[in-house]
Motif scaffolding. Structure first.
Motif, PDB file in Angstrom:
ATOM      1  N   THR A 146       0.830  -1.204   0.000  1.00  0.00           N
ATOM      2  CA  THR A 146       0.000   0.000   0.000  1.00  0.00           C
ATOM      3  C   THR A 146       0.865   1.255   0.000  1.00  0.00           C
ATOM      4  OG1 THR A 146      -1.777  -1.148   1.162  1.00  0.00           O
ATOM      5  CG2 THR A 146      -1.801   1.259   1.260  1.00  0.00           C
ATOM      6  N   CYS A 147       1.885   1.256   0.819  1.00  0.00           N
ATOM      7  CA  CYS A 147       2.786   2.403   0.909  1.00  0.00           C
ATOM      8  C   CYS A 147       3.494   2.640  -0.427  1.00  0.00           C
ATOM      9  CB  CYS A 147       3.797   2.147   2.017  1.00  0.00           C
ATOM     10  SG  CYS A 147       4.816   3.573   2.395  1.00  0.00           S
ATOM     11  N   ILE A 148       3.972   1.585  -1.041  1.00  0.00           N
ATOM     12  CA  ILE A 148       4.646   1.697  -2.340  1.00  0.00           C
ATOM     13  C   ILE A 148       3.661   2.196  -3.397  1.00  0.00           C
ATOM     14  CG2 ILE A 148       5.723   0.386  -4.217  1.00  0.00           C
ATOM     15  CD1 ILE A 148       6.986  -1.404  -2.040  1.00  0.00           C
ATOM     16  N   GLY A 149       2.467   1.614  -3.437  1.00  0.00           N
ATOM     17  CA  GLY A 149       1.460   2.014  -4.412  1.00  0.00           C
ATOM     18  C   GLY A 149       1.084   3.480  -4.295  1.00  0.00           C
ATOM     19  N   ARG A 150       0.912   3.954  -3.081  1.00  0.00           N
ATOM     20  CA  ARG A 150       0.577   5.368  -2.871  1.00  0.00           C
ATOM     21  C   ARG A 150       1.705   6.271  -3.349  1.00  0.00           C
ATOM     22  NH1 ARG A 150      -2.117   4.958   3.070  1.00  0.00           N
ATOM     23  NH2 ARG A 150      -4.168   4.283   2.367  1.00  0.00           N
TER      24      ARG A 150
END
Length: 135
Positions: free
Chosen positions: A48-52
């Motif tokens: 999620t952090c990478i995607g954001r």
């Protein structure tokens, strides 16, 4: 800083290639050495952090459909380098440059400092000591 590490990881993955199609899972595996040992909740958090961050910094060139059942993105070495150079410039320039680096804390600190400065200016202009100003 996390964003710099992400840039470096993407550059490493793309080394010797013009373009590559990757998923967040592919990137997470390279970004975190212990990724495969993490539990599912930790993996989802990293993904999620990478995607954001990919979305916020517009690091990918385009959506590339699905790869291994996951959303895939096309990355271009030239595009990543371009964004990286702008990111470095924005995060090292004065005033509000830090906000371009996704540091919301820096933005808040800058706003508070500006607010305190304005209050000091108003207090100085009226001759009323700061503690007596009613807001």
């Amino acid at each position: 800083e996390y964003e710099i590490k992400l840039f470096e990881t993407l550059k490493e993955i793309l080394q010797g290639k013009d373009k590559a199609i990757l998923t967040v899972t592919d990137i997470a595996g390279k970004l975190k050495s212990n990724y495969t040992a993490m539990n599912d909740k930790e993996k989802r958090g990293i993904q999620t952090c990478i995607g954001r961050t990919l979305n916020q910094l517009s690091l990918y060139t385009r959506h590339a459909g699905k790869k291994d059942g996951r959303k895939a993105y096309e990355f271009s070495c030239e595009h990543i380098e371009n964004v990286y150079q702008r990111y470095k410039t924005d995060t090292t320039s004065g005033d509000y440059g830090e906000t371009c680096g996704l540091s919301h804390k820096s933005l808040l600190n800058n706003i508070l400092v500006d607010l305190e400065t304005k209050i000091d200016e108003v207090a100085g202009d009226t001759g009323i000591p700061e503690r007596e100003i009613e807001i």
